[in-house]
Motif scaffolding. Structure first.
Motif, PDB file in Angstrom:
ATOM      1  N   VAL A   1      35.598  52.596  32.801  1.00 62.70           N
ATOM      2  CA  VAL A   1      35.051  52.623  34.161  1.00 62.70           C
ATOM      3  C   VAL A   1      36.174  52.324  35.137  1.00 62.70           C
ATOM      4  O   VAL A   1      36.882  51.322  35.002  1.00 62.70           O
ATOM      5  N   ALA A   2      36.347  53.225  36.112  1.00 64.71           N
ATOM      6  CA  ALA A   2      37.350  53.024  37.158  1.00 64.71           C
ATOM      7  C   ALA A   2      36.636  52.661  38.462  1.00 64.71           C
ATOM      8  O   ALA A   2      35.655  53.307  38.828  1.00 64.71           O
ATOM      9  N   PHE A   3      37.109  51.640  39.127  1.00 66.14           N
ATOM     10  CA  PHE A   3      36.520  51.175  40.378  1.00 66.14           C
ATOM     11  C   PHE A   3      37.494  51.373  41.530  1.00 66.14           C
ATOM     12  O   PHE A   3      38.681  51.054  41.401  1.00 66.14           O
ATOM     13  N   ASP A   4      36.999  51.865  42.650  1.00 62.27           N
ATOM     14  CA  ASP A   4      37.746  51.734  43.893  1.00 62.27           C
ATOM     15  C   ASP A   4      37.693  50.259  44.274  1.00 62.27           C
ATOM     16  O   ASP A   4      36.697  49.581  44.003  1.00 62.27           O
ATOM     17  N   LYS A   5      38.740  49.724  44.874  1.00 62.10           N
ATOM     18  CA  LYS A   5      38.741  48.293  45.197  1.00 62.10           C
ATOM     19  C   LYS A   5      37.917  47.981  46.439  1.00 62.10           C
ATOM     20  O   LYS A   5      36.895  47.313  46.378  1.00 62.10           O
ATOM     21  N   THR A   6      38.366  48.509  47.570  1.00 61.49           N
ATOM     22  CA  THR A   6      37.791  48.106  48.848  1.00 61.49           C
ATOM     23  C   THR A   6      36.366  48.621  49.013  1.00 61.49           C
ATOM     24  O   THR A   6      36.113  49.824  48.961  1.00 61.49           O
ATOM     25  N   GLY A   7      35.435  47.715  49.206  1.00 62.69           N
ATOM     26  CA  GLY A   7      34.046  48.087  49.434  1.00 62.69           C
ATOM     27  C   GLY A   7      33.250  48.315  48.162  1.00 62.69           C
ATOM     28  O   GLY A   7      32.034  48.465  48.210  1.00 62.69           O
ATOM     29  N   THR A   8      33.951  48.331  47.016  1.00 59.39           N
ATOM     30  CA  THR A   8      33.256  48.502  45.741  1.00 59.39           C
ATOM     31  C   THR A   8      33.361  47.223  44.925  1.00 59.39           C
ATOM     32  O   THR A   8      32.356  46.577  44.638  1.00 59.39           O
ATOM     33  N   LEU A   9      34.590  46.847  44.577  1.00 59.66           N
ATOM     34  CA  LEU A   9      34.795  45.569  43.893  1.00 59.66           C
ATOM     35  C   LEU A   9      34.921  44.417  44.889  1.00 59.66           C
ATOM     36  O   LEU A   9      34.725  43.256  44.537  1.00 59.66           O
ATOM     37  N   THR A  10      35.264  44.757  46.133  1.00 51.99           N
ATOM     38  CA  THR A  10      35.400  43.729  47.166  1.00 51.99           C
ATOM     39  C   THR A  10      34.384  43.966  48.275  1.00 51.99           C
ATOM     40  O   THR A  10      33.712  44.985  48.317  1.00 51.99           O
ATOM     41  N   LYS A  11      34.301  43.010  49.189  1.00 54.97           N
ATOM     42  CA  LYS A  11      33.325  43.115  50.278  1.00 54.97           C
ATOM     43  C   LYS A  11      33.687  44.195  51.290  1.00 54.97           C
ATOM     44  O   LYS A  11      32.849  44.641  52.063  1.00 54.97           O
TER      45      LYS A  11
ATOM     46  N   TYR B   1      30.503  42.083  31.733  1.00 53.34           N
ATOM     47  CA  TYR B   1      29.481  42.770  30.925  1.00 53.34           C
ATOM     48  C   TYR B   1      30.051  44.051  30.316  1.00 53.34           C
ATOM     49  O   TYR B   1      29.865  44.325  29.120  1.00 53.34           O
ATOM     50  N   LEU B   2      30.746  44.831  31.123  1.00 55.12           N
ATOM     51  CA  LEU B   2      31.306  46.095  30.633  1.00 55.12           C
ATOM     52  C   LEU B   2      32.323  45.842  29.518  1.00 55.12           C
ATOM     53  O   LEU B   2      32.343  46.552  28.514  1.00 55.12           O
ATOM     54  N   LYS B   3      33.149  44.827  29.702  1.00 54.03           N
ATOM     55  CA  LYS B   3      34.140  44.508  28.665  1.00 54.03           C
ATOM     56  C   LYS B   3      33.452  44.066  27.374  1.00 54.03           C
ATOM     57  O   LYS B   3      33.919  44.362  26.273  1.00 54.03           O
ATOM     58  N   SER B   4      32.306  43.373  27.502  1.00 57.19           N
ATOM     59  CA  SER B   4      31.567  42.955  26.306  1.00 57.19           C
ATOM     60  C   SER B   4      30.988  44.147  25.557  1.00 57.19           C
ATOM     61  O   SER B   4      30.690  44.038  24.363  1.00 57.19           O
ATOM     62  N   GLN B   5      30.848  45.281  26.268  1.00 57.84           N
ATOM     63  CA  GLN B   5      30.338  46.508  25.652  1.00 57.84           C
ATOM     64  C   GLN B   5      31.465  47.387  25.122  1.00 57.84           C
ATOM     65  O   GLN B   5      31.231  48.523  24.703  1.00 57.84           O
ATOM     66  N   GLY B   6      32.696  46.852  25.161  1.00 54.36           N
ATOM     67  CA  GLY B   6      33.841  47.606  24.664  1.00 54.36           C
ATOM     68  C   GLY B   6      34.338  48.670  25.623  1.00 54.36           C
ATOM     69  O   GLY B   6      34.998  49.628  25.209  1.00 54.36           O
ATOM     70  N   ILE B   7      34.045  48.514  26.909  1.00 57.55           N
ATOM     71  CA  ILE B   7      34.431  49.503  27.921  1.00 57.55           C
ATOM     72  C   ILE B   7      35.658  49.005  28.687  1.00 57.55           C
ATOM     73  O   ILE B   7      35.681  47.872  29.180  1.00 57.55           O
ATOM     74  N   HIS B   8      36.680  49.862  28.782  1.00 53.50           N
ATOM     75  CA  HIS B   8      37.899  49.534  29.529  1.00 53.50           C
ATOM     76  C   HIS B   8      37.596  49.584  31.025  1.00 53.50           C
ATOM     77  O   HIS B   8      36.903  50.478  31.500  1.00 53.50           O
ATOM     78  N   THR B   9      38.118  48.621  31.794  1.00 54.59           N
ATOM     79  CA  THR B   9      37.884  48.581  33.241  1.00 54.59           C
ATOM     80  C   THR B   9      39.201  48.702  33.995  1.00 54.59           C
ATOM     81  O   THR B   9      40.198  48.090  33.624  1.00 54.59           O
ATOM     82  N   THR B  10      39.181  49.514  35.047  1.00 47.39           N
ATOM     83  CA  THR B  10      40.388  49.773  35.847  1.00 47.39           C
ATOM     84  C   THR B  10      40.043  49.682  37.330  1.00 47.39           C
ATOM     85  O   THR B  10      38.993  50.170  37.756  1.00 47.39           O
ATOM     86  N   MET B  11      40.919  49.059  38.097  1.00 42.06           N
ATOM     87  CA  MET B  11      40.772  49.034  39.549  1.00 42.06           C
ATOM     88  C   MET B  11      41.837  49.920  40.172  1.00 42.06           C
ATOM     89  O   MET B  11      43.024  49.785  39.861  1.00 42.06           O
ATOM     90  N   ILE B  12      41.408  50.827  41.030  1.00 37.76           N
ATOM     91  CA  ILE B  12      42.334  51.732  41.726  1.00 37.76           C
ATOM     92  C   ILE B  12      42.336  51.353  43.202  1.00 37.76           C
ATOM     93  O   ILE B  12      41.276  51.266  43.827  1.00 37.76           O
ATOM     94  N   THR B  13      43.515  51.124  43.753  1.00 40.95           N
ATOM     95  CA  THR B  13      43.589  50.706  45.150  1.00 40.95           C
ATOM     96  C   THR B  13      44.807  51.292  45.850  1.00 40.95           C
ATOM     97  O   THR B  13      45.848  51.523  45.221  1.00 40.95           O
ATOM     98  N   GLY B  14      44.656  51.508  47.126  1.00 47.60           N
ATOM     99  CA  GLY B  14      45.781  51.942  47.942  1.00 47.60           C
ATOM    100  C   GLY B  14      46.606  50.777  48.434  1.00 47.60           C
ATOM    101  O   GLY B  14      47.677  50.968  49.002  1.00 47.60           O
ATOM    102  N   ASP B  15      46.104  49.562  48.191  1.00 47.85           N
ATOM    103  CA  ASP B  15      46.838  48.365  48.603  1.00 47.85           C
ATOM    104  C   ASP B  15      48.064  48.150  47.713  1.00 47.85           C
ATOM    105  O   ASP B  15      48.217  48.790  46.675  1.00 47.85           O
ATOM    106  N   ALA B  16      48.884  47.200  48.128  1.00 46.46           N
ATOM    107  CA  ALA B  16      50.070  46.862  47.345  1.00 46.46           C
ATOM    108  C   ALA B  16      49.657  46.366  45.958  1.00 46.46           C
ATOM    109  O   ALA B  16      48.580  45.792  45.787  1.00 46.46           O
TER     110      ALA B  16
END
Length: 646
Positions: free
Chosen positions: A341-351, A481-496
């Motif tokens: 699962v890949a997440f956008d950072k801003t507004g998805t993983l963050t407020k 939870y995702l990691k407990s299911q054996g799923i790799h997690t990635t955060m993609i961001t335009g930030d530094a």
């Protein structure tokens, strides 16, 4: 409220129907079914084996199952003409089995077969209708009228489709809001459950956004239209609903495609079974024909055909009720197969907005107390209009209301004069006279990925404020939870990279990819697919759209942009990440239930056929066991309406 023509939906088309055809049975067949059932039961009160009893059984068969016969014969003919090859359905098998039972004098069994099959048929349609209700009810909520304020101030009721961007609307107590817009006067509370699934009304006032189809509370307000009725958030929800009803899972689609071939095979095997019976098993011709009818009933794929569709629609309904909309059963079913699962950072993983995380003032080396600094900072930031100012004003409260004249000078930041001293708020690089303690704090906060601003008096820095777009409150739980299911997690961001890593550490994410340009997000998804397999992407912005399309499952956050919602395969109507982990758990349950149904239905078929060959099965037991398995499969699928505890 009726649905406007722009969003009509043909409720008669039940594309999820397990027998691969579309019908609107209405109430008549159901009424006739119960009439036939009553006649069937009354036949047991007349003398057994009499002509009257047989007539009652045949009457019960015809009344309860006439639609079965019609669909069996008519649909087979029509589908055969349409596809240019013989395309029978399960109904034709049941019709032939009932006819065969009648020919050999088993009137009671023939009637029982049709009655139980019709009951299962109606139960499945009820199950599908019940499963769809949560999402199809949205169609009835599409607004049709609006109170348009004319140029002379008069209010006229008009059709929603006539509204234009910029029109002014009056919304009264209890009104359904006609379209998306901005409140320009008044305040109220609004029930937005049709949009975000949240039952608690939201307080709204001037400048706040309102959405079409939501229900106004006790207040009244005036709003300005900002979107065409076909482009509102609710209109996009309706598009998702229509897509979800026509898009089946791969398993359901394969079963539907397999059904005609399976039925054809049974129609070929039954005559062969009857012909070889006397030679292979030393049966009489009468017994062979009887066994052939039992074989016909036992081999019919009724339960198999009902294995996937009711369960899939139940899962979609369960999620829709909780504000998660899937564009189709295939996307929900495939969610269980994701490996990353890949997440956008801003507004998805963050407020999505910065918050003050730390501050430090050199109150010991100056005549200013901490609150004195805060009073000046608040007065200065009130004149600014940017996210960092909003974060500072949200965190600090002034005790003294100071009226200051503030200038925003290039290369310096905010500058003001108060009680003969010059005060300045700006980036660290704008200052030269910096205390070592301030520098030490700045270095620490910078390593943590935080944005720092300095506060100076007469060119000497006397304090600093650190801010950061902090993680969504549910991000850590969902990632865990995702990691407990054996799923790799990635955060993609335009930030530094440093900022991304800081957020990643807080929520425990596996991989952080920083300094990513919008056009490169899709390439990262492709790389993830090569490394891990099936990938889901969660995002909320325009720059996430290419990645959402590239991913195997694209999930848009409901508070995000229209384009993200348009291209995604699913939408979380609230920016609540726990709904994604809930959807994943429902997808896993769906996969288990469908395979349970398939294995169970085929086991029953093989068991009944085997018992029949060895003469251990009669037609009555075959009917009850076969149709009973269909009922159990449907009820097992309905379990997905129950909230998941995973």
């Amino acid at each position: 409220m009726e649905t406007t023509k722009k969003h009509t939906h043909d409720s008669t088309k039940e594309k999820g129907h397990n027998h691969d055809h579309e019908h609107d049975h209405g109430k008549s067949p159901v009424i006739l079914f119960f009439v036939g059932l009553a006649i069937f039961l009354s036949a047991f009160f007349v003398n057994e084996g009499t002509l009257l009893q047989n007539i009652l059984f045949v009457s019960a068969m015809l009344l309860s199952g006439y639609h079965i016969v019609l669909e069996g014969v008519v649909d087979t003919i029509n589908d055969t003409k349409e596809r240019g090859k013989f395309t029978p359905n399960v109904h034709i098998l049941m019709t032939l089995a009932a006819l065969g039972a009648t020919i050999i004098g088993k009137y009671e069994e023939g009637a029982l077969l049709i009655i139980i099959f019709a009951a299962a048929h109606f139960l499945e349609e009820y199950a599908e209708g019940r499963s769809k209700r949560e999402i199809t009810n949205l169609l009835k909520m599409n607004p049709t009228e609006a109170r348009l304020i004319q140029s002379d101030g008069k209010v006229e009721t008009v059709d929603v489709s006539d509204l234009k961007i910029g029109d002014k609307l009056q919304v009264l107590n209890g009104d359904q809001i006609a379209t998306d817009g901005i409140i320009i006067s008044g305040s109220t509370s609004i029930d937005e459950s049709s949009i975000n699934g949240e039952s608690i009304p939201r307080e709204k006032t001037v400048g706040d956004e309102v959405f079409g189809s939501t229900i106004n509370g006790n207040g009244a307000f005036t709003m300005e239209v900002t979107k065409d009725s076909s482009d509102t958030v609710f209109a996009k929800v309706l598009q998702l609903v229509n897509q979800s009803q026509s898009n089946l899972s791969k398993t359901a689609t394969k079963i539907q495609k397999l059904a005609p071939h399976y039925v054809t095979a049974v129609l070929i095997l039954v005559p062969l079974f009857i012909v070889i019976g006397p030679f292979l098993f030393n049966w009489t011709w009468d017994e062979s024909f009887y066994r052939g009818m039992v074989f016909l009933i036992s081999a019919s794929p009724c339960a198999l055909a009902a294995s996937a569709v009711p369960a899939t629609l139940s899962g979609i309904s369960n999620l829709a009720k909780r504000g998660v909309l899937f564009k189709g059963g295939s996307y929900l079913a495939n969610l269980a197969t994701i490996k990353s699962v890949a997440f956008d950072k801003t507004g998805t993983l963050t407020k999505g907005k910065p918050s003050v995380t730390d501050f430090y003032f050199l109150t010991g080396s100056t005549d200013m107390k901490e609150q004195d600094c805060i009073d000046v900072i608040v007065a200065m930031e009130k004149t600014a209009n940017h996210p960092l100012a909003n974060a500072i004003l949200k965190n600090f409260k002034a005790e003294k209301e100071l009226a200051l004249t503030v200038e925003n000078e290039i290369g310096k930041g905010l500058v003001t004069t108060y009680q003969g001293s010059t005060y300045q708020i700006g980036k660290p690089e704008n200052f030269t006279l910096v205390n070592p303690q301030i520098n030490a704090h700045n270095e620490q906060y910078a390593k943590e990925g935080k944005t720092v601003v300095y506060f100076a008096k007469d060119d000497e820095v006397i304090g600093l404020i650190a801010m950061m777009d902090v993680p969504n409150k549910n991000a850590k739980t969902v990632v865990s939870y995702l990691k407990s299911q054996g799923i790799h997690t990635t955060m993609i961001t335009g930030d530094a990279e440093l900022t991304g890593q800081a957020v990643g550490r807080q929520i425990g994410i596996d991989e952080v990819v920083g300094n990513v340009l919008p056009e490169n997000k899709a390439a990262i998804i492709k790389d993830q697919q090569e490394r891990y397999g099936s990938v889901a992407m969660l995002g909320d912005g325009v720059n996430d759209a290419p990645a959402l399309v590239t991913a195997d499952i694209g999930v848009a956050m409901g508070d995000g942009t229209d384009i993200a919602i348009d291209v995604a395969d699913a939408v979380l109507m609230q920016n609540d990440l726990t709904k994604f982990s809930y959807a994943y758990s429902i997808s896993k349950r769906l996969d288990r239930v469908v395979w349970q149904n398939i294995i169970f239905s085929m086991f029953i078929v093989f068991l009944l056929i085997t018992l029949n060959i060895f003469g251990k099965m009669d037609i009555t037991i075959g009917i009850i066991a076969h149709e009973g398995s269909t009922l159990l499969v449907i009820l097992n699928g309905l379990r997905l309406l129950i909230p998941s505890r995973e």
